[in-house]
Design an enzyme around this catalytic site. Sequence first.
Site, PDB file in Angstrom:
ATOM      1  N   ASP A  97     -33.940 -24.834  26.998  1.00 22.02           N
ATOM      2  CA  ASP A  97     -32.972 -25.036  25.912  1.00 22.02           C
ATOM      3  C   ASP A  97     -31.792 -24.093  26.099  1.00 22.02           C
ATOM      4  OD1 ASP A  97     -33.372 -26.459  22.851  1.00 22.02           O
ATOM      5  OD2 ASP A  97     -31.691 -25.092  23.116  1.00 22.02           O
ATOM      6  N   ASP A 113     -28.025 -24.640  29.872  1.00 24.55           N
ATOM      7  CA  ASP A 113     -27.522 -25.966  29.531  1.00 24.55           C
ATOM      8  C   ASP A 113     -28.007 -26.980  30.569  1.00 24.55           C
ATOM      9  OD1 ASP A 113     -25.998 -28.261  28.984  1.00 24.55           O
ATOM     10  OD2 ASP A 113     -24.267 -27.094  28.330  1.00 24.55           O
ATOM     11  N   ASP A 138     -36.085 -33.585  22.989  1.00 19.99           N
ATOM     12  CA  ASP A 138     -35.545 -33.599  21.620  1.00 19.99           C
ATOM     13  C   ASP A 138     -34.072 -33.180  21.667  1.00 19.99           C
ATOM     14  OD1 ASP A 138     -35.909 -34.131  18.939  1.00 19.99           O
ATOM     15  OD2 ASP A 138     -36.446 -32.081  18.414  1.00 19.99           O
ATOM     16  N   LYS A 178     -35.205 -38.431  22.200  1.00 17.15           N
ATOM     17  CA  LYS A 178     -34.585 -38.673  20.902  1.00 17.15           C
ATOM     18  C   LYS A 178     -33.261 -39.399  21.115  1.00 17.15           C
ATOM     19  CE  LYS A 178     -32.938 -35.202  18.329  1.00 17.15           C
ATOM     20  NZ  LYS A 178     -33.089 -34.101  17.354  1.00 17.15           N
TER      21      LYS A 178
END
Length: 224
Positions: A97, A113, A138, A178
């Site tokens: 993350d 990133d 996610d 997601k």
Amino acid sequence: MKVKTKSKKLNKAWLNEHIHDPYVRQAQKEGFRSRAAYKLKEIDEALHLIKPGQLVVDLGASPGAWSQYVRRKFAPKDAGTGGAAVGELNGTIIALDLLDFEPIEGVQFIQGDFREDAVLQQLQGAVGDRPVDVVISDMAPNLSGIEISDAARIEHLIELAIDFSQQHLKKEGALVCKVFHGSGYSQLVEMFKANFRVVKPIKPKASRDKSAETFLVGIGLKSA
């Protein structure tokens, strides 16, 4: 002044809804960092994706609820026990993350990133030659409110997740992403169908009704 009053009312309404949300309360009770754990739990219980001994890559992992869920699935179930948040672990979890990530025992975390080549190479180095069983994502971009621009940002993240999966997933592996209903959604479904033999859209009960959020699951890579 009217704008400020309206904003305060909206914040108060959101806070009130959040406090009384049954999934928020359950997460606090069971030690999950966010209600998002129950979204993955519903998807997993429907499709039986997460199993002990696997290698799972968690993209957009912070604050860590999905990694927590996987970690508990990997806890040995000797003598009827299992689901432990600490202790022995049967499986490998690599989380990534851009944001900070409070450590979770047994979870390898990479901060950076996902859109940057150097970070992607770091993740690929952590995976090595081991085939990945499941990629869970996610990830969501910072939304601008401009529909066309936001759709392009979301599509770019999905493309990266699919490309990573094409390179590292087992042939029968799965990708959970997601996505959002709206501009570009049908293109994302087609992208999944072009890369996976089975594609299932799922809107977990744990996703708020008013949210455009939903999830696409691709199972079994198609041959290149």
